[in-house]
Design an enzyme around this catalytic site. Sequence first.
Site, PDB file in Angstrom:
ATOM      1  CG  HIS A 185      14.072  18.880  25.542  1.00  0.00           C
ATOM      2  ND1 HIS A 185      14.153  19.319  26.944  1.00  0.00           N
ATOM      3  CD2 HIS A 185      15.419  18.346  25.420  1.00  0.00           C
ATOM      4  CE1 HIS A 185      15.515  19.156  27.198  1.00  0.00           C
ATOM      5  NE2 HIS A 185      16.201  18.597  26.397  1.00  0.00           N
ATOM      6  CE  LYS A 231      10.874  -3.434  -8.530  1.00  0.00           C
ATOM      7  NZ  LYS A 231      10.570  -4.302  -7.407  1.00  0.00           N
ATOM      8  CE  LYS A 259       0.986   3.190  -5.207  1.00  0.00           C
ATOM      9  NZ  LYS A 259       1.732   1.917  -5.677  1.00  0.00           N
ATOM     10  CD  GLU A 304       2.296   9.668  -5.059  1.00  0.00           C
ATOM     11  OE1 GLU A 304       2.331   8.721  -5.832  1.00  0.00           O
ATOM     12  OE2 GLU A 304       1.578   9.304  -4.100  1.00  0.00           O
ATOM     13  CD  GLU A 351       5.420   0.069   1.062  1.00  0.00           C
ATOM     14  OE1 GLU A 351       4.773   1.083   1.126  1.00  0.00           O
ATOM     15  OE2 GLU A 351       6.466  -0.038   0.580  1.00  0.00           O
ATOM     16  N   GLY A 362      11.306  -2.043  -3.830  1.00  0.00           N
ATOM     17  CA  GLY A 362      11.447  -0.543  -3.358  1.00  0.00           C
ATOM     18  C   GLY A 362      12.191  -0.264  -2.248  1.00  0.00           C
ATOM     19  NE  ARG A 363       8.781  -3.427   2.140  1.00  0.00           N
ATOM     20  CZ  ARG A 363       7.700  -3.588   1.405  1.00  0.00           C
ATOM     21  NH1 ARG A 363       7.348  -2.796   0.400  1.00  0.00           N
ATOM     22  NH2 ARG A 363       7.233  -4.923   1.261  1.00  0.00           N
TER      23      ARG A 363
END
Length: 549
Positions: A386, A209, A514, A215, A355, A269-270
Amino acid sequence: MTLPTINPTTTKSWEALKTHYQKIKNTHLKDFFKQDPSRAQDFSIIWKDFYVDYSKNRIDSTTKKLLVDLAKEVKLDEAIQLYFNGSIVNETEGRAVMHTALRAPSTNSIKIDGKNVVPEITEVKEKIKTFSNQIILGDRKGYTNKPFTDIVNIGIGGSDLGPAMITESLAFYKNHLNIHFISNVDGDHVHQNLKKLNPETTLFVVVSKTFSTQETLSNATTARNWFTKNAPKDAVSKHFVAVSSNIPNVTNFGITQENIFPLWDWVGGRFSLWSAVGLSISLSVGFENFESLLQGAYEMDEHFKNTPFEENIPVLLAMLSIWYNNFFNIESEAIIPYSQYLHRLPAYLQQGIMESNGKSVDRNGKPISYQTGTIIWGEPGTNAQHAFFQLIHQGTKLIPSEFIGFKNSLFEDQEHQDKLMANFFAQTEALMYGKTEKEVVGDLVSKNLSPEKLKQLIPFKVFTGNKPTTTILIDTLTPKNLGALISMYEQRIFVQGIVWNIFSYDQWGVELGKQLATSILSEISSKKIGSHDSSTNALLERYMKKSNR
Ligand SMILES: O=P(O)(O)OC[C@H]1O[C@](O)(CO)[C@@H](O)[C@@H]1O
């Protein structure tokens, strides 16, 4: 108009819930069922292909009434209006929160800052449709005129988790294109992925965005370098497209205007998989399935907007979580999908929920005195049984768990489906009932144990039960039902944020790390360690002394 700013703990219903909690905190779920023969009907909702059973929760009709009262007292209805009508709900960033507009019908008029945004949304959807069809049908080709075989989505956070979770969840509907996701700045991750690819037939979709995320820019640069090592430079325009709201940064990177799929600052973003961030979804399962996903989400939005709180799935489930978080003081909630396709759902929801609601300052800017966002975790069943179910059954922590299952399997292997679903139903029942001492003794008598051995074993084999679960049983894992499921979680996030009086749509908490990473990176590059605490200094020294520096 801004969101109401009511401290939930000052409301009458909060006080009443506190008193009520003392009354029912020790009531066993078994007894709730004994007291009310129609409990399953009273505490469940049937909506389209969804059956939401919240009867195995530690509530009675008073709890439900008080939780609904709380939602009303904090003016949730007013907040919903503001959210859907494009008000600046994300106040700290000065933005509307309008991912719901992305899935609304193209005939709607939705205004943000007085401008109807639906025509722009429709235009971008058309672009996604045309592009996806061209790539899927092989009409749009790579620089050596070969059709594309591989799509690489480069993004992180919401620019990765949404498309990755949906493409995995809809793998059954996938076409011939291989889809890869590169997110972590870990170079081994990008190189491991690149080594399998052929530049002639690979399309890179760079999703960011802001187009400033370390990254994503590092991974996109590495991918571009890898590409131009094998292909002519001017072929980049055929093999790299971008999804972003930062057009200047994208063009600076070398991606041409016609290869940019825009999104807007009012899409968080999310919450962005419904926008062009979902391009990889459309490429992987086709635009029609992408549209069905949007349609399902829209239908859940309508349910959320128009249904009284007493019957409103996102509202009730959000309030239940508040009940456990703020009155039972639980720390975490588990999400257990009984479908291997949904194996990325818990990770996706971790970002969505944590977030958004991991905040400790209220909407007045004041520190909060009560608990907010819960810790979200989970894995698909039956694998989870399990792995960590022991702790949910017999550990010291109370962990409300959400079970998501489907009536029909996609490959229609009924034998497997029955086994899977038998486990699904058995677990919620076992968590509720537990096993009494009497039942344990009953089980052990046939084993011919000595009375001492029997006595010794009993405490370990007893299950107290009374562990709350919510069951979401959906007919079939279709794109539409998946869209509705995800929208349901999004709306729950909103409701919880409103009740806790926090801002759910910013994420300042990820910034500090960051910033520090940027300054540490420049120290590593210049080989001059700055002044840190002794632990960080020692770690940096050890790191920088390694082999070839
Ligand atoms: O799409 P962008 O701008 O690269 O951001 C990626 C992610 O980084 C965050 O801003 C913070 O982690 C997320 O909210 C977002 O989804």
